[in-house]
Scaffold this motif. Structure first.
Motif, PDB file in Angstrom:
ATOM      1  N   ASN A 146       0.858  -1.202   0.050  1.00 38.44           N
ATOM      2  CA  ASN A 146      -0.030  -0.084  -0.014  1.00 38.44           C
ATOM      3  C   ASN A 146       1.017   1.258   0.046  1.00 38.44           C
ATOM      4  OD1 ASN A 146      -2.343   1.660   0.256  1.00 38.44           O
ATOM      5  ND2 ASN A 146      -2.316   1.397   2.343  1.00 38.44           N
ATOM      6  N   GLU A 147       1.168   1.903  -0.992  1.00 33.00           N
ATOM      7  CA  GLU A 147       1.820   3.066  -1.473  1.00 33.00           C
ATOM      8  C   GLU A 147       1.086   4.198  -1.683  1.00 33.00           C
ATOM      9  OE1 GLU A 147       5.148   2.901   0.020  1.00 33.00           O
ATOM     10  OE2 GLU A 147       4.916   0.840   0.159  1.00 33.00           O
ATOM     11  N   ALA A 148       1.721   5.529  -1.573  1.00 29.72           N
ATOM     12  CA  ALA A 148       1.022   6.610  -1.998  1.00 29.72           C
ATOM     13  C   ALA A 148       2.267   7.564  -2.480  1.00 29.72           C
ATOM     14  CB  ALA A 148       0.028   7.174  -1.161  1.00 29.72           C
ATOM     15  N   PHE A 149       1.937   8.425  -3.568  1.00 29.10           N
ATOM     16  CA  PHE A 149       3.091   9.353  -3.968  1.00 29.10           C
ATOM     17  C   PHE A 149       2.341  10.607  -4.295  1.00 29.10           C
ATOM     18  CE2 PHE A 149       4.655   5.255  -4.573  1.00 29.10           C
ATOM     19  CZ  PHE A 149       5.930   5.129  -4.241  1.00 29.10           C
ATOM     20  N   MET A 150       3.078  11.827  -4.142  1.00 37.74           N
ATOM     21  CA  MET A 150       2.357  13.034  -4.790  1.00 37.74           C
ATOM     22  C   MET A 150       3.562  13.643  -5.494  1.00 37.74           C
ATOM     23  SD  MET A 150       1.426  16.276  -2.207  1.00 37.74           S
ATOM     24  CE  MET A 150       0.138  15.259  -1.392  1.00 37.74           C
ATOM     25  N   PHE A 151       3.156  14.227  -6.521  1.00 43.12           N
ATOM     26  CA  PHE A 151       4.309  14.843  -7.518  1.00 43.12           C
ATOM     27  C   PHE A 151       3.651  16.398  -7.986  1.00 43.12           C
ATOM     28  CE2 PHE A 151       4.126  10.484  -8.240  1.00 43.12           C
ATOM     29  CZ  PHE A 151       5.328   9.936  -7.881  1.00 43.12           C
ATOM     30  N   SER A 152       4.633  17.154  -8.132  1.00 44.44           N
ATOM     31  CA  SER A 152       4.366  18.799  -8.545  1.00 44.44           C
ATOM     32  C   SER A 152       3.711  18.767  -9.845  1.00 44.44           C
ATOM     33  CB  SER A 152       5.537  19.622  -8.578  1.00 44.44           C
ATOM     34  OG  SER A 152       6.457  18.923  -9.048  1.00 44.44           O
ATOM     35  N   ARG A 153       4.127  17.592 -10.862  1.00 46.05           N
ATOM     36  CA  ARG A 153       3.725  17.747 -12.205  1.00 46.05           C
ATOM     37  C   ARG A 153       2.485  16.861 -12.316  1.00 46.05           C
ATOM     38  NH1 ARG A 153       7.774  19.509 -15.658  1.00 46.05           N
ATOM     39  NH2 ARG A 153       6.754  18.486 -17.402  1.00 46.05           N
ATOM     40  N   ASN A 154       1.115  17.360 -12.062  1.00 41.01           N
ATOM     41  CA  ASN A 154      -0.070  16.673 -11.905  1.00 41.01           C
ATOM     42  C   ASN A 154      -0.395  16.019 -13.396  1.00 41.01           C
ATOM     43  OD1 ASN A 154      -2.815  16.092 -11.172  1.00 41.01           O
ATOM     44  ND2 ASN A 154      -3.249  17.885 -12.664  1.00 41.01           N
ATOM     45  N   GLU A 155      -0.124  16.773 -14.428  1.00 35.31           N
ATOM     46  CA  GLU A 155      -0.641  16.433 -15.711  1.00 35.31           C
ATOM     47  C   GLU A 155       0.244  14.907 -15.941  1.00 35.31           C
ATOM     48  OE1 GLU A 155       0.189  19.057 -15.349  1.00 35.31           O
ATOM     49  OE2 GLU A 155      -1.824  20.234 -15.850  1.00 35.31           O
ATOM     50  N   ASP A 156       1.547  14.940 -15.610  1.00 33.85           N
ATOM     51  CA  ASP A 156       2.391  13.777 -15.749  1.00 33.85           C
ATOM     52  C   ASP A 156       2.010  12.420 -15.032  1.00 33.85           C
ATOM     53  OD1 ASP A 156       3.932  14.970 -18.036  1.00 33.85           O
ATOM     54  OD2 ASP A 156       5.300  15.951 -16.607  1.00 33.85           O
ATOM     55  N   CYS A 157       1.692  13.021 -13.767  1.00 36.62           N
ATOM     56  CA  CYS A 157       1.205  12.009 -12.733  1.00 36.62           C
ATOM     57  C   CYS A 157       0.039  11.170 -13.356  1.00 36.62           C
ATOM     58  CB  CYS A 157       0.970  12.283 -11.377  1.00 36.62           C
ATOM     59  SG  CYS A 157       0.192  11.241 -10.310  1.00 36.62           S
ATOM     60  N   GLN A 158      -0.890  12.058 -13.785  1.00 32.35           N
ATOM     61  CA  GLN A 158      -2.264  11.396 -14.588  1.00 32.35           C
ATOM     62  C   GLN A 158      -1.757  10.568 -15.747  1.00 32.35           C
ATOM     63  OE1 GLN A 158      -5.142  14.350 -15.796  1.00 32.35           O
ATOM     64  NE2 GLN A 158      -6.768  12.930 -15.720  1.00 32.35           N
ATOM     65  N   ALA A 159      -0.907  11.048 -16.784  1.00 33.03           N
ATOM     66  CA  ALA A 159      -0.594  10.433 -17.768  1.00 33.03           C
ATOM     67  C   ALA A 159       0.008   8.871 -17.524  1.00 33.03           C
ATOM     68  CB  ALA A 159       0.398  10.987 -18.571  1.00 33.03           C
ATOM     69  N   PHE A 160       1.009   8.927 -16.349  1.00 33.90           N
ATOM     70  CA  PHE A 160       1.759   7.716 -16.022  1.00 33.90           C
ATOM     71  C   PHE A 160       0.750   6.918 -15.382  1.00 33.90           C
ATOM     72  CE2 PHE A 160       3.986   5.567 -12.463  1.00 33.90           C
ATOM     73  CZ  PHE A 160       4.909   4.713 -13.354  1.00 33.90           C
ATOM     74  N   VAL A 161      -0.217   7.023 -14.783  1.00 37.29           N
ATOM     75  CA  VAL A 161      -1.479   6.361 -14.064  1.00 37.29           C
ATOM     76  C   VAL A 161      -2.169   5.599 -15.209  1.00 37.29           C
ATOM     77  CG1 VAL A 161      -3.260   5.787 -12.942  1.00 37.29           C
ATOM     78  CG2 VAL A 161      -1.217   6.989 -11.805  1.00 37.29           C
ATOM     79  N   ARG A 162      -2.448   6.547 -16.247  1.00 37.50           N
ATOM     80  CA  ARG A 162      -3.304   6.127 -17.270  1.00 37.50           C
ATOM     81  C   ARG A 162      -2.583   5.122 -18.446  1.00 37.50           C
ATOM     82  NH1 ARG A 162      -3.388  10.774 -20.021  1.00 37.50           N
ATOM     83  NH2 ARG A 162      -5.200  11.593 -18.605  1.00 37.50           N
ATOM     84  N   ALA A 163      -1.267   5.230 -18.352  1.00 31.10           N
ATOM     85  CA  ALA A 163      -0.490   4.100 -19.248  1.00 31.10           C
ATOM     86  C   ALA A 163      -0.342   3.164 -18.419  1.00 31.10           C
ATOM     87  CB  ALA A 163       1.081   4.844 -19.460  1.00 31.10           C
ATOM     88  N   ILE A 164      -0.286   2.772 -17.056  1.00 35.55           N
ATOM     89  CA  ILE A 164      -0.227   1.733 -16.335  1.00 35.55           C
ATOM     90  C   ILE A 164      -1.612   1.029 -16.563  1.00 35.55           C
ATOM     91  CG2 ILE A 164      -0.021   0.599 -14.173  1.00 35.55           C
ATOM     92  CD1 ILE A 164       2.102   2.635 -13.242  1.00 35.55           C
ATOM     93  N   GLN A 165      -2.403   1.556 -16.436  1.00 37.75           N
ATOM     94  CA  GLN A 165      -3.820   1.118 -16.570  1.00 37.75           C
ATOM     95  C   GLN A 165      -3.966   0.645 -18.096  1.00 37.75           C
ATOM     96  OE1 GLN A 165      -6.448   4.391 -15.309  1.00 37.75           O
ATOM     97  NE2 GLN A 165      -6.352   3.988 -13.140  1.00 37.75           N
ATOM     98  N   GLU A 166      -3.725   1.290 -19.059  1.00 38.71           N
ATOM     99  CA  GLU A 166      -3.896   0.788 -20.247  1.00 38.71           C
ATOM    100  C   GLU A 166      -3.026  -0.599 -20.501  1.00 38.71           C
ATOM    101  OE1 GLU A 166      -2.446   2.175 -24.895  1.00 38.71           O
ATOM    102  OE2 GLU A 166      -1.936   3.252 -23.169  1.00 38.71           O
ATOM    103  N   LEU A 167      -1.773  -0.572 -20.100  1.00 37.24           N
ATOM    104  CA  LEU A 167      -1.074  -1.885 -20.136  1.00 37.24           C
ATOM    105  C   LEU A 167      -1.737  -2.926 -19.218  1.00 37.24           C
ATOM    106  CD1 LEU A 167       1.576  -3.348 -21.035  1.00 37.24           C
ATOM    107  CD2 LEU A 167       2.636  -2.426 -18.902  1.00 37.24           C
TER     108      LEU A 167
END
Length: 373
Positions: A332-353
């Motif tokens: 159970n892990e959680a992260f926070m990033f200043s680049r909001n759009e890049d965080c969303q894009a990364f999660v979207r890419a994992i979900q696509e894979l």
């Protein structure tokens, strides 16, 4: 002095992992020269189971029962059931590596002793009159050097070389995930969350709903010698820095800093989610984050300044991207990033894979791995 080390120079057979929409399949090349069939009893099959606000306020402001802790769990219980056999092979090679490293340490010590004995032979009167003494001392040093070289070769051969064979439907999403990660890694602000808890806004005189305990972290491409591949996977610090999660095609390797244990998590069983959060920043403001407003450190219910506090000040409200990773076994892990759009894009890419890998049910293969020809 006679040395006793592992006499054989065996090679761990290379492993090929095929990443398909039908699942992950492994093939071991037992025909490779010097392959140690003593490791072949692990019984490989298909990898994957088809079924399966700033500083904390005073304690009196915290709402009981709302605390969420991140970074816990035990690495020993996190391995997916379909990857347990793969872990057995890695454990066998890891044990062999420890044995060989112990042999290398022993050989280096004996080399130092032989070198000292040779130096003493050249300075003693015995060596002046006895050529055989000098010869034996020189031969002992050469023998120790040869032993160390052989053991180093054995150490290199003890590592598993894994190659990934991805079909086109999987390779595309995987490359997009790596590209999104590279963009996320450039964030000026990256934090791993240790805890989050809701607060009583009225009593705390705050406009924030909750608080988090966070720690600065860094994202990078990195690899671990346990799984030797040509491509450098992405790495995330987890368990409050006690472990690192490496994202390989189709699975995640979680290995603790002390290298006492590790886990293999099927990517399809990893729950990944994203949310955009408005965070009241009390530390340095990242230059790549978006400012969405300002609030008073101590405010009234309507957000106006509470004038009872002399040193009250305005704080920036930043839009950050928050990513959570969860899996069975306590991951159970959680992260926070200043680049909001890049965080969303990364999660979207994992979900696509993940959707690509789970698009069709996993097929069964024989329990005994088929040797490559």
């Amino acid at each position: 002095m006679t040395s006793r080390f592992r006499g054989e120079l065996t090679v761990v057979p290379p492993v090929r992992i095929a990443v398909r929409r039908t699942g992950l399949e492994t093939t071991i090349d037992w025909n490779s020269r010097g392959a140690d069939r003593g490791l072949s009893n692990v019984g490989f099959g298909v990898i994957g189971d088809p079924r399966r606000a700033g500083p904390l306020p005073t304690e009196r402001y915290l709402i009981p029962g709302t605390r969420i802790d991140f970074g816990g769990g035990n690495v020993a219980t996190m391995t997916s059931s379909g990857l347990s056999q793969f872990k057995e092979l890695l454990l066998a090679t890891q044990a062999r590596e420890r044995e060989i490293r112990a042999d290398v340490k022993k050989a280096r010590m004996q080399h130092a002793i032989s070198w000292t004995a040779r130096a003493l032979a050249w300075t003693s009167l015995v060596s002046v009159v006895s050529k055989s003494v000098r010869t034996k001392a020189t031969q002992a040093v050469a023998l120790r050097k040869n032993e160390i070289s052989t053991l180093r070769d054995n150490l290199a051969a003890s590592r598993i070389s894994i190659s990934f064979d991805m079909e086109t439907a999987v390779a595309g999403p995987h490359l997009r995930m790596l590209s999104a990660f590279d963009g996320l890694a450039t964030s000026q602000g990256s934090w791993v969350l240790k805890m989050s808890q809701q607060i009583d806004r009225v009593r705390a005189r705050s406009m924030s709903n909750g608080v988090v305990d966070r720690q600065s972290t860094r994202l990078a491409r990195n690899s671990d010698p346990l799984v030797d591949t040509a491509d450098c996977p992405l790495a995330l610090p987890v368990q409050n820095g006690r472990s690192t999660a490496y994202f390989y095609p189709g699975f995640v390797l979680v290995i603790d800093a002390g290298r006492s244990d590790f886990a293999l998590i099927d990517l399809r069983e990893l729950d990944v989610s994203y949310s955009g959060v408005q965070f009241t920043e009390t530390e340095r403001t990242p230059g790549d984050a978006r400012l969405v407003g300002k609030v008073w450190a101590k405010s009234n219910k309507n957000g106006t300044r509470d004038r009872r506090f002399k040193d009250n000040r305005e704080l920036p409200v930043m839009l950050y991207g928050e990513m959570s990773l969860r899996a069975s076994g306590g991951f159970n892990e959680a992260f926070m990033f200043s680049r909001n759009e890049d965080c969303q894009a990364f999660v979207r890419a994992i979900q696509e894979l993940k959707r690509t890998l789970a698009s069709t049910p996993t097929t069964r293969v024989p329990d005994n791995p088929k040797a490559l020809t």
